[in-house]
Design a protein around this motif. Structure first.
Motif: not given
Length: 707
Positions: A1-6, A206-209, A195-196, A68-73
């Motif tokens: 799961m990828q952890f992102r901030i908006s 959106f940025r992956v942390m 990947d969108p 949150k989804t199965e692949s993204s938070f």
């Protein structure tokens, strides 16, 4: 799961109190370490059309909205309970059907429902042209317009466009604004299978942390959104390879400094053994750059060791001290007063020896300008050099006899400086260029220059030598070794000159940014009236302001001319008090004047408003709880939510002492241009609110802003 901030999360976080921010950050860290922690309380937001929205309880009333989804938070928004829920209920996260980018889409029905709670006015007959009626759905979708909003876009006119743009994803809003101003937006082509979140338009919001340290850095500077999210047009300049010197330009607020900062960091990361120098023309601006750089690389000490942020003059002195002949005494730099005294003495001496009309028409200010802009700038050492030089930027025509007489003055100036053991800045950089050209390995592999429009002749000669160009201009700049960011419309210190003549040719590697992030549409539109639609340099590179768009709306600037100084003082004080009534903090307010002569007048207005304030010096350090007061030259690089540009009187702008120093009407053009640039710089320090005041009669530049 990828952890992102908006970016919506960092925006909302910056609007909370410090205690509230601290509580939100602690919860964010807990979520990254273990989103399934039993201590975290999740509640699904039932009224949201996007069923992946959840609320996380932070305190009795504080809520953090996540998706949150199965692949993204994804951390989305933070606010008090009701406002946080309303934000989520009005949005959904979706992949755009045409562009493939992940984007926030406002629920049109919820927005319309909110707007129509206000009683509708009586219907009016439409008189304005529909801006996008002729565009197809496919064309609008290609720009990132959500399908739900196509009908609204086709009904937009010039009155409704800015309001509509506030409800659209950034790429769609920017494209529509560019279309409305006669431009043709570029469509970013990306494979639909990608990947969108990896689409360039998605990466700006959106940025992956990747770890806790990266998240901590992002949340420590929530107001510095630029350190995380880059516009695609900025990103391409940050990462692109250039086969020579390159330059990015753009009007005030388009993110040139952001590009310069990220470019310097990227060069350091991609070249682990390289040294990078990020520079600008003054120490105050270098200090501001250094603070921003710390935001970007605070958790990367090894990278920081190879990145130097030092102003041009400071680095010049340091390098000369390192490379000079240690057997010879160190030469101090001549101050402006040293140079003025030497020119005055030499001029008086030659006039006494050669009485008559030949030198009588030359004032001290004119000769000072000729020395600084021609003789010293180009380091002319012989009569032949001065006789043959093209006096770029100097419009007063000189006969050969007049040049000969003036050359005797300049020989006297140089001999006086030599006798005092003094060296000018131009001579320092010219000698430094010769020394650097002899080195096998330059002290820096890459140089990034911000505010490049104010680089001097000798400074550019030194930079060229560091990049592989010989002092005579022969040779070629190494790939990626020189990168410039600047705006010809903000040139306030240097006369124009040919970069190409010094071996620095940016033709074909020069691009313009046209999305304004800092200044509202209304302020930018009126400030742009001070400049022409295009500005060209001496090598034929053209910077255009056509198609520049601001991404947010605001009140029109308040431009007022008063009967006398007392009326102006009271008018400005009332305007500032109104800002405070509307929630503006003191440190978000700046008052700017043309020169030191008007500082007392501006200070009196701040006193009348009961506003604590500080006079900014060369360190340009603002302070909480105090408004800032400074001259236009010191305002460069600053920004405030609200700005008052005071004392724009007819005899202040352009500055009367500069007008009186003119010997030839042709020289007036350059003075008027730089004075216009100064007012433009001052006005574009404002983000949301701008007031321009004067005592009648007002400067003609103020009239230009109005008409």
């Amino acid at each position: 799961m990828q952890f992102r901030i908006s970016d919506t999360f960092t925006d909302s976080l910056s609007r909370l109190t410090s205690d509230e921010q601290k509580a939100i950050k602690i919860t964010a860290f807990d979520l990254q370490q273990n989103p399934a922690s039993p201590g975290l309380k999740f509640h699904r937001i039932e009224k949201s059309k996007d069923k992946h929205f959840w609320s996380v309880r932070v305190g009795s009333d504080l809520r953090l909205i996540v998706h949150k989804t199965e692949s993204s938070f994804l951390l989305c928004y933070a606010d008090h309970h009701d406002k946080a829920y309303q934000w989520a209920e009005r949005r959904r996260l979706e992949t755009h059907p045409s562009t493939g980018a992940a984007q926030w889409v406002e629920i049109r029905e919820r927005v319309v429902e909110q707007v129509t709670r206000v009683p509708a006015p009586a219907p009016v007959v439409r008189t304005k042209r529909l801006l996008f009626k002729g565009l197809t759905d496919e064309g609008l979708l290609a720009y990132g317009v959500p399908a739900d909003w196509l009908a609204d876009v086709k009904q937009a006119d010039e009155d409704s466009l800015l309001t509509l743009a506030e409800h659209l994803p950034a790429e769609a809003a920017e494209a529509l604004l560019e279309l409305a101003t006669g431009g043709k937006p570029q469509v970013t082509a990306v494979a639909q299978t990608a990947d969108p979140f990896s689409h360039p338009d998605a990466q700006r919001r959106f940025r992956v942390m990747n770890d806790l340290e990266e998240l901590e850095q992002a949340l420590n500077y929530p107001w510095e959104k630029w350190s995380i999210f880059l516009h695609p047009s900025q990103q391409q300049f940050v990462t692109r390879d250039f086969n020579g010197a390159a330059r990015v330009s753009g009007s005030a607020g388009t993110g040139k400094t952001i590009v310069a900062l990220h470019r310097a960091v990227t060069l350091g990361r991609l070249n682990p053994d390289a040294r990078v120098w990020l520079t600008t023309f003054s120490d105050p601006l270098a200090n501001a750059l250094r603070n921003k750089m710390n935001c970007l690389i605070s958790h990367q000490p090894r990278l920081a060791e190879r990145l130097e942020v030092v102003d041009m003059s400071g680095m010049g002195r340091r390098l000369m001290d390192r490379l000079r002949d240690k057997s010879q005494p160190k030469q101090p730099l001549a101050t402006p007063s040293d140079v003025r005294a030497a020119v005055s003495a030499a001029l008086d001496h030659v006039k006494a020896e050669q009485p008559g009309a030949l030198l009588s028409r030359f004032t001290l200010n004119f000769v000072l300008g000729e020395w600084a802009d021609v003789v010293d700038a180009w380091q002319l050492t012989s009569w032949d050099d001065y006789r043959d030089v093209k006096r770029l930027g100097r419009k007063t025509r000189l006969s050969e006899a007049q040049r000969q007489a003036l050359w005797q003055v300049f020989e006297g100036v140089q001999s006086r400086l030599d006798a005092a053991g003094l060296m000018t800045q131009a001579r320092l950089f010219t000698e430094l260029a010769s020394k650097l050209a002899q080195l096998k390995h330059p002290p820096f592999d890459y140089v990034v220059v911000d505010e490049a429009q104010d680089v001097s002749v000798s400074q550019l000669r030194m930079l060229a030598a560091m990049a592989g160009v010989a002092p005579d201009g022969s040779g070629a700049v190494r790939p990626n070794s020189l990168f410039f960011a600047g705006d010809l419309g903000q040139r306030i210190f240097q006369q124009p000159f040919s970069w190409k003549s010094l071996g620095v040719d940016v033709r074909g590697r020069s691009r313009t940014l046209n999305i304004n992030y800092r200044t509202s549409h209304q302020i930018r539109q009126q400030a742009d009236r001070l400049l022409g639609p295009e500005v060209s340099d001496m090598d034929g590179n053209t910077e255009t302001r056509k198609g520049t768009v601001s991404v947010f709306n605001g009140p029109a600037p308040f431009i007022q001319s008063f009967e006398d100084e007392e009326a102006e003082r009271n008018g400005v004080a009332g305007w500032i008090q109104d800002l405070l009534d509307h929630g503006f903090a003191a440190h978000e307010i700046g008052v700017i004047v043309r020169s030191e002569m008007q500082l007392e007048r501006a200070s009196a207005a701040l006193d009348a408003a009961g506003m604590p304030h500080r006079l900014l010096d060369e360190h340009v350090e603002t302070a909480p709880g105090e408004a800032s007061l400074c001259t236009m030259h010191l305002a460069k690089g600053l920004e405030f939510r609200a700005v008052v540009v005071m004392a724009c009187d007819d005899d202040v702008l352009p500055l009367q002492t500069r007008i009186e120093s003119v010997m030839d009407d042709a020289d007036l053009e350059e003075i008027y241009n730089t004075e216009r640039h100064l007012l433009y710089v001052a006005c574009t320090r404002a983000r949301d609110r701008l007031m321009v005041s004067s005592v009648e009669p007002a400067s003609e530049f103020v009239d230009d802003m109005l008409h």
